[in-house]
Design an enzyme around this catalytic site. Structure first.
Site, PDB file in Angstrom:
ATOM      1  NE  ARG A   1      -0.218   0.163   4.892  1.00  0.00           N
ATOM      2  CZ  ARG A   1       0.162  -0.810   5.004  1.00  0.00           C
ATOM      3  NH1 ARG A   1       0.592  -2.359   4.527  1.00  0.00           N
ATOM      4  NH2 ARG A   1       1.088  -1.210   6.060  1.00  0.00           N
TER       5      ARG A   1
ATOM      6  CB  CYS B   1     -10.654  21.889  17.096  1.00  0.00           C
ATOM      7  SG  CYS B   1     -11.343  21.067  18.979  1.00  0.00           S
TER       8      CYS B   1
ATOM      9  CB  CYS C   1      -3.359  -1.588   8.935  1.00  0.00           C
ATOM     10  SG  CYS C   1      -1.812  -1.352   8.981  1.00  0.00           S
TER      11      CYS C   1
ATOM     12  CB  CYS D   1     -15.171  19.644  17.790  1.00  0.00           C
ATOM     13  SG  CYS D   1     -15.471  21.066  18.308  1.00  0.00           S
TER      14      CYS D   1
END
Length: 260
Positions: free
Chosen positions: A82, A182, A198, A185
């Site tokens: 990847r 932000c 992963c 938040c």
């Protein structure tokens, strides 16, 4: 949405640059003035992994004049599924150095600062200093919070991208503005939330390419504004369901980071 005031240049484009960036120059939203602004800009990329690799490639191709690449890891064979900046010959090399070499081969207009260091709450402000935009594609939540806090404190637009298995998400954060959320938040304040890598869950390599490319696009948009302002919305890409969707991210009135 206005471009960073530091990203300005009146230097004329060279003949080689007129050829290299010709497809940008014919876009009325970019043109010569926008391309000069890109050439005068500084973007910091956190993580030269699955998201960072295509982001770095497209930012370099776009002519971002200065790239700072921050990563403390080395290239591993398992990355090559990847992380498109690297090849077999890079295995064992520091990702930042290998990425800098790839950028040099792609575009001599781009100056690269390679920082082989893990970014954290103690050094983030210094490492992000002078940036016009930050692209965060790192792989852990504590680092994301440190980067987001430093970007917020420095009034630096933050492009944050994440991928897991077959899904990705992308947000642009300018929480110092009265009507924009932000990063905290969005995610809250818990730095030690449980997360799986992963390596544990797996990830579709092409999905990281999609999100890295979108992150580069939003960094360019932050420097040379065009179209709709993405701040205050979250883009979610679902490869299993063949779907992209956006959701609103309201400012949290109780957020300790950005409440007025």
């Amino acid at each position: 949405m206005s471009p960073p005031s530091t990203a300005r240049s009146t230097a004329p484009l060279t003949d080689a640059q007129l050829d290299r960036y010709a497809r940008h120059l014919v876009l009325k939203e970019i043109g010569g003035a926008g391309q000069r602004r890109l050439l005068a800009s500084h973007v910091v990329v956190i993580g030269a992994g699955g998201i960072g690799s295509p982001a770095i490639q497209y930012l370099a191709g776009a002519g971002i004049g200065r790239l700072t690449i921050i990563d403390d890891d080395r290239v591993d064979l398992s990355n090559l599924q990847r992380q498109t900046l690297f090849g077999n010959h890079d295995i064992g090399a520091a990702k930042t150095e290998a990425a800098a070499g790839a950028v040099a081969r792609l575009n001599p207009d781009v100056a690269v600062t390679a920082v082989r260091q893990r970014i954290d709450a103690g050094n983030a402000a210094g490492l992000l200093g002078g940036a016009d935009v930050v692209v965060d594609g790192c792989d852990n939540f504590a680092t994301r919070l440190a980067v987001a806090d430093a970007a917020f404190a420095g009034h630096i637009p933050l492009v944050s991208a994440a991928v897991g298995q077959f899904e990705g998400q992308l947000g642009v954060f300018r929480g110092w503005e009265a009507d924009k959320p932000c990063y905290r938040c969005f995610v809250g304040n818990a730095p030690d939330r449980a997360e799986a890598s992963c390596a544990d869950q797996g990830v579709l390599g092409a999905m990281t390419g999609v999100l890295g490319s979108l992150a580069a696009l939003e960094a360019i948009r932050a420097l040379v504004p065009f179209g709709a302002d993405p701040a205050g919305r979250l883009l979610i890409a679902d490869a299993l369901d063949f779907r992209f969707r956006t959701i609103a991210l309201p400012k949290d009135p109780g957020c300790p980071a950005c409440r007025q």
